[in-house]
Design an enzyme around this catalytic site. Sequence first.
Site, PDB file in Angstrom:
ATOM      1  N   ASN A 186       5.802  -4.459 -14.434  1.00  0.00           N
ATOM      2  CA  ASN A 186       6.143  -4.475 -15.750  1.00  0.00           C
ATOM      3  C   ASN A 186       4.581  -4.685 -16.591  1.00  0.00           C
ATOM      4  OD1 ASN A 186       7.400  -4.294 -18.370  1.00  0.00           O
ATOM      5  ND2 ASN A 186       9.048  -5.432 -17.295  1.00  0.00           N
ATOM      6  N   CYS A 187       4.637  -4.405 -17.650  1.00  0.00           N
ATOM      7  CA  CYS A 187       3.560  -4.869 -18.723  1.00  0.00           C
ATOM      8  C   CYS A 187       2.981  -6.100 -18.636  1.00  0.00           C
ATOM      9  CB  CYS A 187       3.944  -4.461 -20.193  1.00  0.00           C
ATOM     10  SG  CYS A 187       2.743  -4.935 -21.212  1.00  0.00           S
ATOM     11  N   PRO A 188       1.569  -6.134 -18.441  1.00  0.00           N
ATOM     12  CA  PRO A 188       0.605  -5.065 -18.533  1.00  0.00           C
ATOM     13  C   PRO A 188       0.061  -4.669 -17.005  1.00  0.00           C
ATOM     14  CG  PRO A 188      -0.416  -7.235 -18.664  1.00  0.00           C
ATOM     15  CD  PRO A 188       1.130  -7.548 -18.366  1.00  0.00           C
TER      16      PRO A 188
END
Lengths: 78, 169
Positions: A16-18
């Site tokens: 998931n981000c980042p």
Amino acid sequence: MSDVQANMELDCRGLNCPLPILKTKKAIETLNTGDVLKMVATDPGSINDMTAWTKRTGNELLSHEESGDEYVFFIRKK
Amino acid sequence: MSDTKKMALIASRGTLDWAYPPFILASTAVAMDMEVQIFFTFYGLTLLKKKLDAKVAPHSNPSMPMKMPFGPKTFKNIEWPIPNLISSNLPGFNDVATTLMKKTFKSKGVATVEQLRDICVESGVKLVGCQMTMDVFGFTKDEFIDGVELGGAATFLEFAAEADIQLFV
């Protein structure tokens, strides 16, 4: 764009981000100018993020495809 | 490179949830070829400690969803109505909530705060500790990770004045 030959493949599935951006940045640094990186992610936010990242860094987003839950990006190193 | 973008952040909070924004933004900005400085002040200073010990306190955060990170989807989606009387008085409640939040982050493929901080350090994010609040809370520089510089408001403002992005988180 599946006719593009990737010099390297990066698996960012499940991240998931980042992290997809950070790993892509790290991977592209190991390549030579003109080389192509194939990156596969499952984060739906990665479409906008990869577009923004390539725009900012000057690397070229050759294509992005969706297949099922996966997003496949081809990036040419600046 | 004169067209390098710069980002100046102030990190003022030390809870686990608020530990994420500065390190996410800073690591991503560097990956986007920006130059970054984070000014750690007040409770944000605790994010510089060698051993990170950021926690969440649900009783002070009414909008925090109380959900379980394991089990079937229907179970995970339940929001547990935990009264403040319990969440603020039950010993160890914050530790449990912290563990659950860390598990949720992990299961969603989110990096740990430690990982993100390491990336920031390795990629040259400049970390500045606020000398004044260090004095107030009794922190010393040797409690912090290597590479932290110390300064005050003027240090931050000098960099922020030249920065394209300035955020207080």
